[in-house]
Scaffold this motif. Structure first.
Motif, short mmCIF file in Angstrom:
data_model
loop_
_atom_site.label_atom_id
_atom_site.label_comp_id
_atom_site.label_asym_id
_atom_site.label_seq_id
_atom_site.Cartn_x
_atom_site.Cartn_y
_atom_site.Cartn_z
N GLN A 366 0.92 -1.11 0.18
CA GLN A 366 0.03 -0.07 -0.06
C GLN A 366 0.85 1.17 0.05
OE1 GLN A 366 -2.25 1.89 3.54
NE2 GLN A 366 -3.74 0.34 2.79
N HIS A 372 -4.61 9.19 -8.96
CA HIS A 372 -5.13 7.80 -9.58
C HIS A 372 -6.41 8.18 -10.31
CE1 HIS A 372 -6.60 3.82 -9.80
NE2 HIS A 372 -5.53 3.29 -9.70
N ALA A 375 -9.87 7.68 -8.63
CA ALA A 375 -10.12 8.57 -7.37
C ALA A 375 -11.50 9.07 -7.27
CB ALA A 375 -8.74 9.14 -6.92
N GLU A 423 -2.55 5.15 -14.64
CA GLU A 423 -2.29 4.68 -13.19
C GLU A 423 -1.26 4.72 -12.57
OE1 GLU A 423 -3.45 0.55 -13.39
OE2 GLU A 423 -5.67 1.03 -13.49
N ALA A 492 -3.92 9.54 -3.11
CA ALA A 492 -4.88 8.41 -3.46
C ALA A 492 -4.24 7.00 -2.70
CB ALA A 492 -4.88 8.33 -4.89
N VAL A 494 -3.45 3.40 -2.43
CA VAL A 494 -3.70 2.60 -3.59
C VAL A 494 -2.88 1.32 -3.08
CG1 VAL A 494 -3.88 3.78 -5.60
CG2 VAL A 494 -1.57 3.11 -4.94
N GLU A 495 -3.53 -0.03 -3.45
CA GLU A 495 -2.67 -1.12 -2.98
C GLU A 495 -2.47 -2.09 -4.19
OE1 GLU A 495 -5.01 -2.29 1.39
OE2 GLU A 495 -5.27 -3.36 -0.48
N LEU A 506 -3.55 -2.92 -9.57
CA LEU A 506 -3.32 -1.72 -8.62
C LEU A 506 -4.84 -1.19 -8.32
CD1 LEU A 506 -1.16 0.07 -7.54
CD2 LEU A 506 -1.37 1.71 -9.56
N ARG A 507 -5.19 -1.42 -7.05
CA ARG A 507 -6.53 -0.88 -6.77
C ARG A 507 -6.48 0.20 -5.80
NH1 ARG A 507 -9.80 -2.84 -2.22
NH2 ARG A 507 -7.88 -3.93 -1.42
N TYR A 508 -7.47 1.14 -6.47
CA TYR A 508 -7.68 2.25 -5.53
C TYR A 508 -8.60 2.05 -4.23
CZ TYR A 508 -9.72 6.56 -4.26
OH TYR A 508 -10.22 7.87 -3.44
#
Length: 529
Positions: A366, A372, A375, A423, A492, A494-495, A506-508
């Motif tokens: 993270q 991002h 977002a 991204e 933002a 992100v993980e 890549l997940r917001y």
């Protein structure tokens, strides 16, 4: 003649001949032209060092198309009142992933240049120059010399420098010298706390870098945004441990300090663990060091690791930690903005390594990304934001304008080497930087269209870019303090999620605010900032 005298005379004669030959070689070398990559770009240690506004790609094939697109836009506005803005960052690398990142930066610069140059009767237009200071900014002095000459030139009319993608001592030296000569700088991608002016109440402090503005939160602000977002999990305690690179690196040092400054609550955790890397982009023995560190973490109660290091080493550490069999425990690694490059460096085997076995990710990473593309829409979709708050709606509109510029380029069959990937945050940040410079230039312009702004006039505009003059950035509202820092700019969160198979994503996950709450209405900055 005695033998000793013969030997002495022979030695003196040889020395005299050697000195003559050496002197002749020095004179010969002085008469030779330095190695050139092009007429204006010197070859130094195998790198092409210098400044170009003519489409030169610095022997980096990945940026050939976007460099040509920038040159074409420069040509389009050359008959109109214009100034030069330089994009300064290392433009060559042996690593394909880094070359792609450079392309992302320049794509953002080109799209921002196009956006800033829109509108009839809005001088001055921007011609964009590319400035290569070499790997790790090692040859920044030579490039700064050229930029200072351009700032005095009636033809070049350099009025701002942007770019700056690494928080290094050499970067700081370049920023210090340029601002000493009052060349305005808009830093879009350096997050180190040392390359920033300190905010004081009512702007009472003397600025360390006069004319410097930034649109990215410092490491300190980003770390605080992460802590605020994560709540209890973001506080330092027995469940957390800091792993940091002991190598001298401004970004790493300030990130480690920022993590240390997060308030500690509850039982104390494991002591901070250092490692030492050889450089930004060399692994050295870090794999062996990380194996030992992972064993130590496995023996503690920590499940959250604050990692203060560069992307290359973060990837190796994450894989080593995932390889540990620690009673099926799972970890979250929290890092800084440099981690935005991590996904581009991941292979299919790497994703599999992070995934481990059992169907759930063994390690997640993270970080606080400067931007991002998901977002604003995801935040506006939440029921609590149905009234479309300004701090979400205005950046959403700005992001759509960026996408429109990208689509317009595609529709005109202008190649940028690839479709800009939003991204990784690079394209968005650099785009916002050029838009911010354009707004400052247009606000500074006075008199006739040929009366281009002066250096000090442009730099003096930064403190006015808030309230009604705020910049609607695609990365968030840009509201600059009197010291040129973005006030409460959101991060933002992100993980990097390995998922269950194939390539991860890549997940917001949400927005983090350095002050713990959203930016004030209309970006009116409180007097205590």
């Amino acid at each position: 003649m005695p033998r000793w005298l013969q030997l002495l005379i022979a030695a003196l004669t040889a020395a005299a001949v050697g000195a003559a030959i050496w002197g002749g070689m020095e004179i010969y070398d002085a008469m030779q032209e330095p190695d050139k990559c092009t007429d204006d770009i010197e070859k130094v240690g195998g790198e092409c060092i210098g400044v170009s506004a003519d489409g030169y790609d610095f022997e980096t094939a990945e940026i050939t198309d976007v460099a040509k697109a920038i040159a074409a836009e420069n040509k389009r506005v050359e008959k109109q009142p214009h100034v030069t803005v330089a994009m300064m960052l290392p433009l060559q690398s042996d690593r394909p992933a880094v070359r792609r990142q450079i392309r992302s930066d320049l794509q953002g610069a080109y799209l921002g240049q196009r956006k800033a140059n829109k509108g009839e009767g809005e001088p001055p237009k921007i011609q964009l120059a590319l400035a290569n200071p070499g790997r790790d900014y090692a040859h920044q002095k030579q490039v700064v010399d050229t930029l200072l000459d351009w700032s005095d030139s009636k033809d070049r009319k350099l009025r701002a420098v942007t770019g700056f993608n690494l928080s290094l001592d050499t970067t700081e030296a370049a920023v210090k010298r340029l601002t000493k000569h009052r060349v305005p700088i808009l830093a879009s991608r350096i997050s180190g706390d040392r390359i920033a002016n300190k905010d004081k109440a009512d702007g009472a402090a003397k600025l360390k870098f006069p004319g410097l503005a930034r649109i990215i939160p410092t490491n300190g602000d980003a770390a605080q945004a992460l802590a605020n977002f994560n709540g209890d999990r973001g506080r330092r305690n027995a469940k957390t441990v800091l792993v940091y690179d002991s190598r001298e690196d401004s970004y790493v040092r300030s990130l480690a300090d920022a993590f240390r400054s997060i308030k500690e609550e509850g039982p104390a955790g494991q002591a901070a663990i250092p490692f030492e890397s050889p450089s930004i982009d060399e692994p050295g023995t870090t794999g062996n060091q990380f194996a030992s560190i992972a064993h130590n973490i496995c023996g503690s109660s920590a499940d959250t690791v604050y990692f203060a290091g560069r992307t290359l080493h973060l990837r190796i550490f994450a894989l080593k930690l995932a390889a540990m069999q620690c009673e099926k425990r799972r970890y979250t690694i929290i890092s800084g903005s440099d981690a935005a490059s991590l996904r581009q460096n991941m292979s299919l085997a790497d994703w599999k390594g992070l995934r481990g076995t059992g169907g759930k990710p063994k390690v997640k990473v993270q970080y606080a990304a400067p931007a991002h593309p998901d977002a604003w829409k995801k935040e506006l979709d939440k029921p609590e934001n149905k009234d479309k708050p300004q701090f979400l709606e205005e950046p959403r509109v700005a992001l759509e304008e960026l996408k429109a510029e990208r689509d317009a380029v595609r529709d005109k069959n202008i190649s940028l080497g690839s479709v800009p990937n939003l991204e990784d945050s690079r394209t968005i940040l650099v785009y916002d930087g050029l838009v911010t410079i354009g707004q400052a230039l247009h606000q500074t312009q006075q008199g006739g269209p040929e009366d281009v702004p002066g250096l000090r006039d442009v730099g003096a505009q930064w403190p006015f870019l808030n309230s009604q003059r705020r910049v609607q950035g695609a990365s968030g509202l840009i509201c600059l303090t009197s010291s040129g820092n973005p006030y409460d700019k959101p991060a933002a969160i992100v993980e990097l999620d390995p998922g269950t198979e194939g390539m991860g994503s890549l997940r917001y996950v949400g927005l983090g605010w350095p002050t713990g709450k959203e930016q004030p209405k209309d970006c009116v900055i409180p007097s205590s900032s």
